[in-house]
Scaffold this active site. Sequence first.
Site, PDB file in Angstrom:
ATOM      1  N   LYS A  77      -0.674   4.958   4.387  1.00  0.00           N
ATOM      2  CA  LYS A  77      -1.736   4.103   5.293  1.00  0.00           C
ATOM      3  C   LYS A  77      -1.186   3.748   6.648  1.00  0.00           C
ATOM      4  CE  LYS A  77      -3.821  -0.229   4.869  1.00  0.00           C
ATOM      5  NZ  LYS A  77      -5.249  -0.158   4.726  1.00  0.00           N
ATOM      6  N   HIS A 117       0.846  -1.177  -0.321  1.00  0.00           N
ATOM      7  CA  HIS A 117      -0.047   0.108  -0.100  1.00  0.00           C
ATOM      8  C   HIS A 117       0.934   1.131  -0.102  1.00  0.00           C
ATOM      9  CE1 HIS A 117      -3.297  -2.758   1.112  1.00  0.00           C
ATOM     10  NE2 HIS A 117      -3.995  -1.954   0.698  1.00  0.00           N
TER      11      HIS A 117
END
Lengths: 258, 258, 258, 258
Positions: free
Chosen positions: A153, A149
Site C-alpha cells: 500500500k 495493511h
Amino acid sequence: MISAIVSGFTGAMGQKVLAMIQADAQLQLVGVYNPSVTDLTPATYDLAPTVQVFNQLDQITIGADVWLDFSTPSGAFANTQFAIEHGIRPVIGTSGMSEAQIAELQQLANQRHVGGIIAANFGVSAVLMMKFAQLAAKYFDHAEVVEYHHDDKRDAPSGTALNTAKLIYDAQGHDEPGNPREQDPLGARGGDYHGIKIHAIRLPGFVADEEAIFGGPGETLTIKQSTTDRASFMTGVRLALDAVMTRDELIVGLEQLI
Amino acid sequence: MISAIVSGFTGAMGQKVLAMIQADAQLQLVGVYNPSVTDLTPATYDLAPTVQVFNQLDQITIGADVWLDFSTPSGAFANTQFAIEHGIRPVIGTSGMSEAQIAELQQLANQRHVGGIIAANFGVSAVLMMKFAQLAAKYFDHAEVVEYHHDDKRDAPSGTALNTAKLIYDAQGHDEPGNPREQDPLGARGGDYHGIKIHAIRLPGFVADEEAIFGGPGETLTIKQSTTDRASFMTGVRLALDAVMTRDELIVGLEQLI
Amino acid sequence: MISAIVSGFTGAMGQKVLAMIQADAQLQLVGVYNPSVTDLTPATYDLAPTVQVFNQLDQITIGADVWLDFSTPSGAFANTQFAIEHGIRPVIGTSGMSEAQIAELQQLANQRHVGGIIAANFGVSAVLMMKFAQLAAKYFDHAEVVEYHHDDKRDAPSGTALNTAKLIYDAQGHDEPGNPREQDPLGARGGDYHGIKIHAIRLPGFVADEEAIFGGPGETLTIKQSTTDRASFMTGVRLALDAVMTRDELIVGLEQLI
Amino acid sequence: MISAIVSGFTGAMGQKVLAMIQADAQLQLVGVYNPSVTDLTPATYDLAPTVQVFNQLDQITIGADVWLDFSTPSGAFANTQFAIEHGIRPVIGTSGMSEAQIAELQQLANQRHVGGIIAANFGVSAVLMMKFAQLAAKYFDHAEVVEYHHDDKRDAPSGTALNTAKLIYDAQGHDEPGNPREQDPLGARGGDYHGIKIHAIRLPGFVADEEAIFGGPGETLTIKQSTTDRASFMTGVRLALDAVMTRDELIVGLEQLI
C-alpha cells in the site's frame, strides 16, 4: 427480482459483482458493459446467452432496474449520467468523480426521482466501525486510530483511518489534549489529526484492518474491522441494491444507509 | 527457606515485595532498609517483631540469603556492593547504575562467588515476548512493534519496545526493506529502527502492553504481553530468588534466566 | 539451483506450489505428476515446454533434487517411496499416511541417506506459535487456547489448537488447576484438555487464526497467528526445500526445522 | 455545584466515589452514611469537618442534590426510598433489588418528579460495547461473544456477555443458523444462546474484558471493551450525576443515558 447491468464487468471487482448476482435468486443479470472489449459474444465471458454484452453506451437500450459500476474513473461520470437519464438506478463503486460532478448527478437524480448511491467503500464493517467510533467519541476524551495493511500500500494513513479520526474530532468538538512532557525522538507517536494519533502498520499478511481505540480511567474500548477478502464489499453492494429500489434520490456514502 | 532483606521497603514496589514474601512459606523476611526512615519499630510498618528495621547500611549485621532492592537510583550501587561483600545475594530492580558500575559489581560478585541479578524489568511476559520476537525474526523479513501505555508516560517509544526492535534487527542481520513508493505526509508510519517501525499508543486505561507483529505472505504472527498490575513483577522476582541461590555470578537481565 | 517435480500439480495447493517455483530464480520445475490427467502436453497446463507431464510413476525417469507432493491421501505413500528410491528428496504436504507407513519411509530414507520432510502444516507462523506456547508454558500455570475459523469448518477444535494444548500440558507436566467454585451452566468455558480450556470460534470472515493465552498475576502473554491466505504455506515449503538439501533423513513436522 | 451524600462510603466502591467527588470542583460532599459505623467524627475517615457522618437514615436532615449508593443489598431499597422522599436524586450502584421494588421506586420518583438512576454496571465502555453490538447485529447473520476475566470469577459466562448475546438475538429476530455438519466432541464451541456462541476465558492477569465479534463474507467486526481498574465505573457515575440533575424520573440502566 432486480434486473442489473454491470459496468466494468471484466475487472476484479466487476467479476465479484457478477458472481454475487449469479448466486442470488433475487437478482438477474441482463447486460454487461466495457468500452474496451471487442468481442460481444456472451459465451466468451462465461455469461448466459440471455446476457447482452455492450461496448458502447448508446447501444444499451435494454433497460434494467440497477446499474452497477465498478469500472475506471474516466467513465464514471458519463456512465452514471447515462443510467439516471434512462431510469436505471446507479450503484457506483467507481472512484474519481469530483464533488461538482457528484452534485450535478445528485441534482439530475432528484429531478428524475431516480434512487442511487455513490460510495467509496462498500465494506459494511468499515462503515459500522466509523459510525461506532463517532458515537463513542462523545464519551471519551482520548482516542487513537490504528490501521493495518499489506506492505504494498502506497498511502499512509489509509483514507478510512483519516476519515475515522475526522469523525472522532467532529464528535468531540475540540482538539484532544496532549501530554506536554512527552518526549518522542523517533516519531513513534504517529500521525496527528487534532490531537488524535493515527498509526499505520504495513506488513505482508494483512489485507485491510482499521481500528479505533478509546481510553478512559481504567477502561478502553476498541472497535476493529478486519478484511480478509475484498469479496466483503459484496455485502454492502447487496444492501445498496435493496436500498436504491425504494429511494428517489442519489445518496453518497454507504453510511447513509446504515 | 530463603531469608530476605528488602531495601526500599516503603516504596510502592517495596511494599509489593513485602506482600509477596509474607504470602510465600518458602520465604522469610528478616530485615528491611531505608535510609530515610527514622522510626525503627517494626510495628510502625505492620511488620512482625522479628523483622529488623534499618536506616544505616553499616548497622545491618544480621546476614540473609538475598537482598531485594527496589529503592532509588542514588543508593543502588552502594547497596549492591554492600550485599555482595556480606555474601547476601542481590536481586536488584532499582535502576540508575552505569555500565561501569554494573561491570564493577559483576567482577566483585565473581570474585566472591555470590549469585545475583540486576534487571530493569522483572516482567516475565515482557521478557518472553522479547525472546520470542528474537526467535521469530529469523523467519520473517517484516516486523513492526506496537506498545500501549497510559497517557502520563513521558517517553515514547517505551524502552521495551525499542529493545524489542533491536533484538529483531540483531536476529535479521540487516535493515528491513521499506516501500520506496510509500507516501506518509503525517508520519503515521511511526518511529523507525533499521526499517522496523515502532508505534507508541498513549491512552488512559492502558497500563503497559507491548506487541511484536511479524508478517509474511498470507500470514501474521503476533506476540503480545499485557500488564494490568505492576504486581506482575513479583513473578519475575520470585523466579530470580530461586535462581540466585544456585548461581555464583551476577547476571544482568531477567532474560538470562528464561 | 534446486530442480523439482510437483505431484498433485492440478490441485489448489499444487497450483500455489507451481507459482512459487516459477517466481523463484533458485528453483527449477522439471516435471509434474498426476495419475488422473490424460493430456501430457505442457502447454495444456500453462507450463514451459521443458517441463515434462507424467501420469504414471514408473515413467518418471528424469531425476530431480526434490519431490513436492500436495496430492491425495491414496497415493502419498507410493509417491514418497518412489521419490526416496530414486534419490529425489521428498517434501510431502499430502496427509493420510499411517504412523507405520511413515516409520517405514523414515527407515528407507535413512538407509539411502535421502533428506526429506513430511508435514501436516507448512504454516511457519502456526509452527512458531506452537513452539512459543510450549516455551511459555514453563513460566505460567494457566493457559487457554482460542482458535478462529470460517463457519464451514466441520471439526472443533482445530487440530492445531488441540496440538497446542497438548504441547502446553507436556511442558507443564501436570493438569492445570481449575476453580472448584466455578458455575458454568451453558458450557461457556469450552473444551478441556487436562485443565487447559480450548475455545473454537466459527464465523465467516475468518480464514484460520490460532491463539494461546497465558495468564499470571497482573499480566498476560498472547501468542497469535493469523492466516489470511493459504499461500502462507509456501513460506514453509520454501524453508523445507532448503533444509532437505542438506539433510540425510526423513523428518516429520515443520517444527523440526524451526 | 452538585452536593452529594454517599451511602456505603467505607466500602471499596464507596471510597472510589469519595475520591472522585473530592477531585471534582463541580461536586461537593456534604454527608456520608453507613449504618455499621459507630464513630461519627469526620476526621476518623479522613473527611473534611464540614462533612457529616451518619449511621441512621432518619437523622439525615441536611438535604443534598444527589444520593450516591454503593452499599449492601439489604439497605438498597430503604435508602433509595428515603432519598426520593427527601428530594435527593438517587444514583444507585447497589445491587439486590427485586423488579417489584424497582417498579415501586420508579412510581414514587415519577410522582415526586425526582430524577434518578439504578444501574448494575456503570462501565461506559461496557454499555457502549453492548449498544454497538445491538446495532451491528442487524447487518451480520453471525456473531459470537467472548469474555475474559480473572480466574477467581465464579460464574461463566459473565452477566454482560450473556446480556450482549440477548441484545444481538433481539436485534436479529431469529436464531442464528449453525453448521449441521459440525463435530465438537470436547464442547469447544462454548455456550449457546439462540445460536450465538459464548466463550468464557478465565486467567489471572485479566480484570474484565468483553468482546462481540461479527462475521460476514471476507470481513469481521470486533467490539471489545477492556477494564484494567474498577475505577472505570466512576466515569459512568459522573455521567449519571449530570443526567439525574435534569431528569424527573427514575431510569434503570446506564444504557438509557448513552
